[in-house]
Motif scaffolding. Structure first.
Motif, PDB file in Angstrom:
ATOM      1  N   GLU A  18      43.775  35.364  42.949  1.00  0.00           N
ATOM      2  CA  GLU A  18      44.403  35.621  41.654  1.00  0.00           C
ATOM      3  C   GLU A  18      44.836  37.082  41.590  1.00  0.00           C
ATOM      4  N   VAL A  19      45.791  37.369  40.718  1.00  0.00           N
ATOM      5  CA  VAL A  19      46.291  38.735  40.561  1.00  0.00           C
ATOM      6  C   VAL A  19      45.144  39.685  40.208  1.00  0.00           C
ATOM      7  N   ASP A  20      44.266  39.272  39.305  1.00  0.00           N
ATOM      8  CA  ASP A  20      43.146  40.134  38.909  1.00  0.00           C
ATOM      9  C   ASP A  20      42.226  40.444  40.088  1.00  0.00           C
ATOM     10  N   GLN A  21      41.997  39.474  40.941  1.00  0.00           N
ATOM     11  CA  GLN A  21      41.172  39.703  42.132  1.00  0.00           C
ATOM     12  C   GLN A  21      41.847  40.690  43.068  1.00  0.00           C
ATOM     13  N   LEU A  22      43.127  40.506  43.294  1.00  0.00           N
ATOM     14  CA  LEU A  22      43.863  41.396  44.178  1.00  0.00           C
ATOM     15  C   LEU A  22      43.870  42.815  43.621  1.00  0.00           C
ATOM     16  N   ALA A  23      43.950  42.928  42.323  1.00  0.00           N
ATOM     17  CA  ALA A  23      43.921  44.251  41.692  1.00  0.00           C
ATOM     18  C   ALA A  23      42.606  44.965  41.997  1.00  0.00           C
ATOM     19  N   VAL A  24      41.504  44.265  41.847  1.00  0.00           N
ATOM     20  CA  VAL A  24      40.193  44.864  42.124  1.00  0.00           C
ATOM     21  C   VAL A  24      40.074  45.237  43.594  1.00  0.00           C
ATOM     22  N   SER A  26      42.398  45.847  45.823  1.00  0.00           N
ATOM     23  CA  SER A  26      43.371  46.832  46.311  1.00  0.00           C
ATOM     24  C   SER A  26      43.300  48.171  45.584  1.00  0.00           C
ATOM     25  N   GLY A  27      42.661  48.184  44.421  1.00  0.00           N
ATOM     26  CA  GLY A  27      42.630  49.411  43.629  1.00  0.00           C
ATOM     27  C   GLY A  27      43.888  49.626  42.808  1.00  0.00           C
ATOM     28  N   LEU A  28      44.741  48.622  42.773  1.00  0.00           N
ATOM     29  CA  LEU A  28      45.950  48.681  41.956  1.00  0.00           C
ATOM     30  C   LEU A  28      45.691  47.963  40.640  1.00  0.00           C
ATOM     31  N   SER A  29      46.516  48.213  39.660  1.00  0.00           N
ATOM     32  CA  SER A  29      46.348  47.488  38.400  1.00  0.00           C
ATOM     33  C   SER A  29      47.004  46.115  38.506  1.00  0.00           C
ATOM     34  N   ALA A  30      46.511  45.184  37.715  1.00  0.00           N
ATOM     35  CA  ALA A  30      47.103  43.844  37.670  1.00  0.00           C
ATOM     36  C   ALA A  30      48.552  43.943  37.193  1.00  0.00           C
ATOM     37  N   ASP A  31      48.835  44.871  36.275  1.00  0.00           N
ATOM     38  CA  ASP A  31      50.207  45.061  35.798  1.00  0.00           C
ATOM     39  C   ASP A  31      51.141  45.484  36.933  1.00  0.00           C
ATOM     40  N   THR A  32      50.649  46.350  37.816  1.00  0.00           N
ATOM     41  CA  THR A  32      51.457  46.787  38.953  1.00  0.00           C
ATOM     42  C   THR A  32      51.756  45.615  39.876  1.00  0.00           C
ATOM     43  N   ILE A  33      50.745  44.809  40.144  1.00  0.00           N
ATOM     44  CA  ILE A  33      50.935  43.654  41.022  1.00  0.00           C
ATOM     45  C   ILE A  33      51.925  42.669  40.404  1.00  0.00           C
ATOM     46  N   LEU A  48      52.256  49.112  49.683  1.00  0.00           N
ATOM     47  CA  LEU A  48      52.358  47.949  50.572  1.00  0.00           C
ATOM     48  C   LEU A  48      51.257  47.969  51.626  1.00  0.00           C
ATOM     49  N   ARG A  49      50.916  49.160  52.098  1.00  0.00           N
ATOM     50  CA  ARG A  49      49.844  49.275  53.082  1.00  0.00           C
ATOM     51  C   ARG A  49      48.513  48.803  52.497  1.00  0.00           C
ATOM     52  N   LYS A  50      48.217  49.221  51.269  1.00  0.00           N
ATOM     53  CA  LYS A  50      46.980  48.780  50.610  1.00  0.00           C
ATOM     54  C   LYS A  50      46.955  47.256  50.500  1.00  0.00           C
ATOM     55  N   LEU A  51      48.062  46.709  50.041  1.00  0.00           N
ATOM     56  CA  LEU A  51      48.131  45.258  49.856  1.00  0.00           C
ATOM     57  C   LEU A  51      48.039  44.521  51.187  1.00  0.00           C
TER      58      LEU A  51
END
Length: 66
Positions: A18-24, A26-33, A48-51
């Motif tokens: 889920e977007v929220d999981q990926l945010a946690v 990757s250290g990015l916000s869910a809004d950014t994703i 992109l490297r983080k993701l």
């Protein structure tokens, strides 16, 4: 939807993340994703490297793979 947006969404959904999981993870916000997946923001190579590290995939940008 742009090419990076499609690649990110496909990689994320293939792994059932889920977007929220990926945010946690990757250290990015869910809004950014969400913005990347909708193609509304330009993505930095560092993002992109983080993701790619979290999703264990690469992204193609023109002739370059990240």
């Amino acid at each position: 939807m742009n090419h990076i947006a499609t690649q990110l969404k496909n990689a994320r959904t293939r792994q059932d993340i889920e977007v929220d999981q990926l945010a946690v993870l990757s250290g990015l916000s869910a809004d950014t994703i969400h913005a990347i997946e909708s193609g509304t923001i330009d993505v930095q190579v560092s993002t992109l490297r983080k993701l790619s590290e979290v999703l264990r995939c690469s992204f193609s940008v023109g002739d370059m793979s990240i």
